[in-house]
Design an enzyme around this catalytic site. Sequence first.
Site: not given
Length: 317
Positions: A24, A105-107, A190, A223, A247, A256-257
Amino acid sequence: MPHHFSALDALAGTPVTKAHATGNDFVMLADADGRYSVDADQVAALCDRHLGIGGDGLIRAVPAHRSHDAAAEELLSTAGLSSTDEAPLWFMDYRNGDGSIAEMCGNGVRAFAHFLLAEELIALEEGQELTILTRAGLRTVRKVAEGYAIGMGIWSFIDPELAQNNASDALVMARGLEDPRPALSISMGNPHTVVALPEAETLEALDLTEKPTVDPVPPHGTNVEFVVPGEPLVEDGVGHVRMRVHERGVGETMSCGTGACAAAAAVRVWAAQDGVDTWAVQVPGGDVMVRFIPRQDGAEDVELSGPAELVMSGTLR
């Protein structure tokens, strides 16, 4: 092409960095003084993979009190948070690759922490924690041997009544599927809609160059994660899931985290494996670990861990 060049004119001379977390990838911009105001056209131009640097999104690292961002300012005010030049609370100003604003966004949080460390904007030793601000609220980052562990907050159902009664609240159709598939919509700050598939061959055959259709779609879009449970699903106390993701505002990404967290949460619901707290999620860009932590109020916090890398740094022409 002229559109892209004109969009970037105002950013000439700006230092930028490219980073990724399990594939990502992000354009990173350090803005300690709050000097930059990046608009949607500039973000889209920078993230263009042919005419720009290329990335799934852009992250501006800026002290919350200098962010000029309405969401950050509201969070500072309502939560009574403090951010000063001497002790900044770093705000992760995240934009999707098309320029649209996203919650988090986790990543991206892992890439954000790694970038702050590399830019010497923070000091963080293994085992230490850092609190950052996102549009989805505060997040904690802990330096660990495999990279960074992120406190992702509480997971929840987007439609609790439908989800609990049927373990499904939507139908999803994508290229490569013959019929719409039932799906479960989960919030990680999200929105995510998770679809279970029967085998790896079906997952690999999906064409995610076209946006999947979701009915009903959550109010702010979603997502979409397609998952295949591992065989065996649980091994040595760890659950296993494979995932691909489309996404919002980006298209298919290598990882995607928040999506990995949502995927693990959905599989736990479907398989009645809520006693399994640790899940390994395999994405095209690598592997991440998701851990569920029970709370006294009955909800669960989620922690995401995995690596982050800086690819290059330079100055915009």
